[in-house]
Scaffold this motif. Structure first.
Motif, PDB file in Angstrom:
ATOM      1  N   GLY A 188       1.130  -1.027  -0.160  1.00 42.71           N
ATOM      2  CA  GLY A 188      -0.338  -0.110  -0.151  1.00 42.71           C
ATOM      3  C   GLY A 188       0.715   1.245   0.086  1.00 42.71           C
ATOM      4  O   GLY A 188       2.132   0.819   0.336  1.00 42.71           O
ATOM      5  N   ARG A 189      -0.186   2.770   0.012  1.00 47.25           N
ATOM      6  CA  ARG A 189       1.102   3.286  -0.197  1.00 47.25           C
ATOM      7  C   ARG A 189       0.448   5.065   1.217  1.00 47.25           C
ATOM      8  O   ARG A 189      -1.107   4.879   1.309  1.00 47.25           O
ATOM      9  N   PRO A 190       0.996   5.805   1.573  1.00 45.76           N
ATOM     10  CA  PRO A 190       0.256   6.979   2.736  1.00 45.76           C
ATOM     11  C   PRO A 190       0.167   7.699   0.796  1.00 45.76           C
ATOM     12  O   PRO A 190      -0.271   7.753  -0.130  1.00 45.76           O
ATOM     13  N   LEU A 191      -1.650   8.396   1.395  1.00 44.26           N
ATOM     14  CA  LEU A 191      -2.049   9.448   0.824  1.00 44.26           C
ATOM     15  C   LEU A 191      -0.831  10.712   0.287  1.00 44.26           C
ATOM     16  O   LEU A 191       0.050  10.658   1.151  1.00 44.26           O
ATOM     17  N   PRO A 192      -0.403  11.212  -0.668  1.00 42.59           N
ATOM     18  CA  PRO A 192       0.083  11.993  -1.200  1.00 42.59           C
ATOM     19  C   PRO A 192      -0.199  13.514  -0.211  1.00 42.59           C
ATOM     20  O   PRO A 192      -0.990  13.676   0.608  1.00 42.59           O
ATOM     21  N   ARG A 193       1.131  13.872   0.515  1.00 42.95           N
ATOM     22  CA  ARG A 193       1.257  14.957   1.372  1.00 42.95           C
ATOM     23  C   ARG A 193       1.455  16.192   0.101  1.00 42.95           C
ATOM     24  O   ARG A 193       0.964  17.297   0.969  1.00 42.95           O
ATOM     25  N   THR A 194       1.883  16.412  -0.486  1.00 39.13           N
ATOM     26  CA  THR A 194       2.172  17.512  -0.733  1.00 39.13           C
ATOM     27  C   THR A 194       1.813  18.086  -2.175  1.00 39.13           C
ATOM     28  O   THR A 194       0.670  17.053  -2.433  1.00 39.13           O
ATOM     29  N   GLU A 195       1.588  19.039  -2.944  1.00 41.10           N
ATOM     30  CA  GLU A 195       0.399  19.376  -4.184  1.00 41.10           C
ATOM     31  C   GLU A 195       1.061  18.440  -5.348  1.00 41.10           C
ATOM     32  O   GLU A 195       0.595  17.893  -6.164  1.00 41.10           O
ATOM     33  N   ASP A 196       2.646  18.514  -4.931  1.00 42.21           N
ATOM     34  CA  ASP A 196       3.426  18.148  -5.540  1.00 42.21           C
ATOM     35  C   ASP A 196       3.623  16.459  -6.378  1.00 42.21           C
ATOM     36  O   ASP A 196       3.354  15.922  -7.126  1.00 42.21           O
ATOM     37  N   GLU A 197       3.480  16.228  -5.612  1.00 43.97           N
ATOM     38  CA  GLU A 197       2.876  14.763  -4.802  1.00 43.97           C
ATOM     39  C   GLU A 197       0.970  13.874  -5.434  1.00 43.97           C
ATOM     40  O   GLU A 197       0.373  13.325  -6.109  1.00 43.97           O
ATOM     41  N   TRP A 198       0.430  14.956  -5.501  1.00 43.13           N
ATOM     42  CA  TRP A 198      -0.794  15.298  -6.051  1.00 43.13           C
ATOM     43  C   TRP A 198      -0.657  15.195  -6.974  1.00 43.13           C
ATOM     44  O   TRP A 198      -1.372  15.017  -8.512  1.00 43.13           O
ATOM     45  N   LYS A 199       0.361  16.217  -7.545  1.00 40.08           N
ATOM     46  CA  LYS A 199       0.013  16.591  -9.444  1.00 40.08           C
ATOM     47  C   LYS A 199       0.555  14.955  -9.732  1.00 40.08           C
ATOM     48  O   LYS A 199       0.274  14.577 -11.197  1.00 40.08           O
ATOM     49  N   LEU A 228      -7.858  19.334  -9.950  1.00 36.37           N
ATOM     50  CA  LEU A 228      -7.063  18.085  -9.119  1.00 36.37           C
ATOM     51  C   LEU A 228      -7.858  18.107  -7.923  1.00 36.37           C
ATOM     52  O   LEU A 228      -7.609  17.517  -7.452  1.00 36.37           O
ATOM     53  N   ASP A 229      -8.800  19.153  -7.770  1.00 37.34           N
ATOM     54  CA  ASP A 229      -9.633  18.783  -6.669  1.00 37.34           C
ATOM     55  C   ASP A 229     -10.486  17.902  -6.950  1.00 37.34           C
ATOM     56  O   ASP A 229     -10.743  17.327  -5.401  1.00 37.34           O
ATOM     57  N   GLU A 230     -10.882  18.330  -7.429  1.00 32.04           N
ATOM     58  CA  GLU A 230     -12.170  17.104  -8.010  1.00 32.04           C
ATOM     59  C   GLU A 230     -11.686  15.196  -7.862  1.00 32.04           C
ATOM     60  O   GLU A 230     -11.533  14.422  -7.805  1.00 32.04           O
ATOM     61  N   PHE A 231     -10.406  15.415  -8.710  1.00 30.34           N
ATOM     62  CA  PHE A 231      -9.421  14.236  -8.954  1.00 30.34           C
ATOM     63  C   PHE A 231      -8.935  13.602  -7.093  1.00 30.34           C
ATOM     64  O   PHE A 231      -9.429  12.190  -6.994  1.00 30.34           O
ATOM     65  N   LYS A 232      -9.105  14.689  -6.736  1.00 32.23           N
ATOM     66  CA  LYS A 232      -8.463  14.429  -4.744  1.00 32.23           C
ATOM     67  C   LYS A 232      -9.645  13.586  -4.454  1.00 32.23           C
ATOM     68  O   LYS A 232      -9.354  12.512  -3.549  1.00 32.23           O
ATOM     69  N   GLU A 233     -10.598  14.067  -4.559  1.00 37.20           N
ATOM     70  CA  GLU A 233     -11.905  13.197  -4.203  1.00 37.20           C
ATOM     71  C   GLU A 233     -11.451  11.768  -4.513  1.00 37.20           C
ATOM     72  O   GLU A 233     -12.706  10.660  -3.423  1.00 37.20           O
ATOM     73  N   ILE A 234     -11.911  11.304  -5.592  1.00 36.11           N
ATOM     74  CA  ILE A 234     -11.878   9.791  -5.832  1.00 36.11           C
ATOM     75  C   ILE A 234     -11.072   9.060  -5.948  1.00 36.11           C
ATOM     76  O   ILE A 234     -11.124   8.067  -5.701  1.00 36.11           O
ATOM     77  N   TYR A 235     -10.091   9.472  -5.991  1.00 38.76           N
ATOM     78  CA  TYR A 235      -8.391   8.754  -4.954  1.00 38.76           C
ATOM     79  C   TYR A 235      -8.472   9.008  -3.953  1.00 38.76           C
ATOM     80  O   TYR A 235      -8.673   8.248  -3.569  1.00 38.76           O
ATOM     81  N   PHE A 236      -8.778   9.294  -3.430  1.00 37.87           N
ATOM     82  CA  PHE A 236      -8.870   9.240  -1.935  1.00 37.87           C
ATOM     83  C   PHE A 236      -9.733   8.059  -1.456  1.00 37.87           C
ATOM     84  O   PHE A 236      -9.966   7.559  -0.746  1.00 37.87           O
ATOM     85  N   LEU A 237     -11.060   7.903  -2.531  1.00 39.25           N
ATOM     86  CA  LEU A 237     -12.130   6.871  -2.195  1.00 39.25           C
ATOM     87  C   LEU A 237     -11.480   5.926  -1.827  1.00 39.25           C
ATOM     88  O   LEU A 237     -11.367   4.554  -1.468  1.00 39.25           O
TER      89      LEU A 237
END
Length: 337
Positions: free
Chosen positions: A27-38, A59-68
């Motif tokens: 597994g992996r932790p959630l991305p922590r920084t904006e660069d990791e999310w990008k 990016l904010d919309e992507f974060k929502e589906i990625y988190f689930l």
């Protein structure tokens, strides 16, 4: 496991399941920084779902589906730890050996849970592949989705049955003929419930729940016009890939299951059977009737409201609840406290 199955349904309903495009055993932790999310977002952009459906997503919309999807995967790994550590303790201390034959079952359930992660990734990979049909929405293979859901149901069933046996290890030694007949009827009810649950995986995999949203008809027809697509070869693929056929089959399996389960409850309530049932078994059959009524209501409501996420998830939870209560009733006919 119940919660994980429901969360899996939410990831499908929100189209979150393809947001993580690789898989790591640990597994992996959630991305922590904006660069990791990008970086994760750029990976997602290389795959069909973004190109054909979500192009323009921010990016904010992507974060929502990625988190689930991340939560769904990490929930599974967490379950492995929650189950595996106590299992190791009970095996090493010898405490689980007080129940004959349970150790191999507990080990098999751990292996099945581990395999479920691999089956899940095998399913997700099918949705990341480019389809030659540019008009087809990217989605996972309904066959692989059905395999993933069936494996989850098998694991859940094993956990429930093994847990009930650990709590109530004594079989009914000399059951009455009425109880023996109820066991057979209960198996039939379980069988129909399981088949209907399995067919629901193909409804989900083909997005067939949104094909016809009137009830009890299909766009005003008793039988949908598109029930058989002659272009599908071999023709049996209609049963699993034609949205009209898939929804038609699921509805009618649900009707049959409702009749069989209701008949099982009414048979249990008959005087010649009811007097032989212990109190916890009687409560179980009351619960079975309530679970059936709830699931029928949820199924019709979900369909007619065009499968909103909340109702779709509740419908899947209702199916698992019905299955759980049916298992409890069947176990209660084999064992006593």
């Amino acid at each position: 496991v119940f919660g994980m199955v429901v969360l899996g349904g939410v990831t499908r309903l929100t189209r979150s399941g393809l947001s993580m495009v690789d898989w790591k055993l640990q597994g992996r932790p959630l991305p922590r920084t904006e660069d990791e999310w990008k970086s994760e977002f750029e990976k997602y952009k290389q795959y069909p779902e973004y190109k054909r459906i979500n192009k323009g997503m921010d990016l904010d919309e992507f974060k929502e589906i990625y988190f689930l999807e991340w939560a769904h995967r990490m929930w599974g790994r967490g379950l492995g730890v929650i189950y595996g550590l106590p299992l190791a303790y009970f095996l090493l201390s010898g405490k689980s050996s007080t129940i004959p034959g349970i150790n191999p079952k507990l080990g098999a359930l751990l292996c099945l849970g581990a395999a479920q992660g691999l089956v899940g990734w095998w399913m997700v990979k099918s949705g990341l592949e480019e389809s030659p049909d540019v008009y087809k929405d990217p989605r996972v293979s309904p066959y692989r989705l059905a395999a993933h859901l069936t494996a989850a149901l098998t694991l859940y069933t094993g956990l429930i049955w093994t847990g009930l046996t650990a709590l109530n290890p004594n079989r009914i030694v000399s059951p009455s003929n009425a109880v023996v007949r109820m066991r057979s009827l209960g198996l039939v009810a379980l069988g129909f419930t399981g088949i209907t649950f399995f067919s629901g995986a193909f409804v989900a995999g083909n997005d067939a729940g949104r094909a016809y949203n009137d009830w009890p008809l299909y766009a005003g027809k008793i039988i949908p016009d598109e029930i058989w697509d002659s272009s599908l070869h071999p023709s049996w693929r209609n049963i699993f890939e034609n949205t009209a056929t898939v929804q038609f089959d699921h509805r009618n399996l649900a009707y049959t299951t409702a009749i069989v389960v209701l008949g099982t409850v009414l048979r249990a309530r008959s005087p010649q059977v009811w007097k032989h049932l212990p109190r916890h078994s009687q409560i179980g059959f009351y619960g079975l009737g309530a679970a059936l009524a709830t699931q029928v209501t949820l199924g019709i409501s979900t369909l007619m409201m065009f499968v909103p996420v909340s109702l779709g998830a509740a419908h899947q939870a209702g199916a698992l609840t019905l299955w759980t209560v049916a298992l409890y009733c069947q176990h209660a006919l084999r064992y006593i406290r």
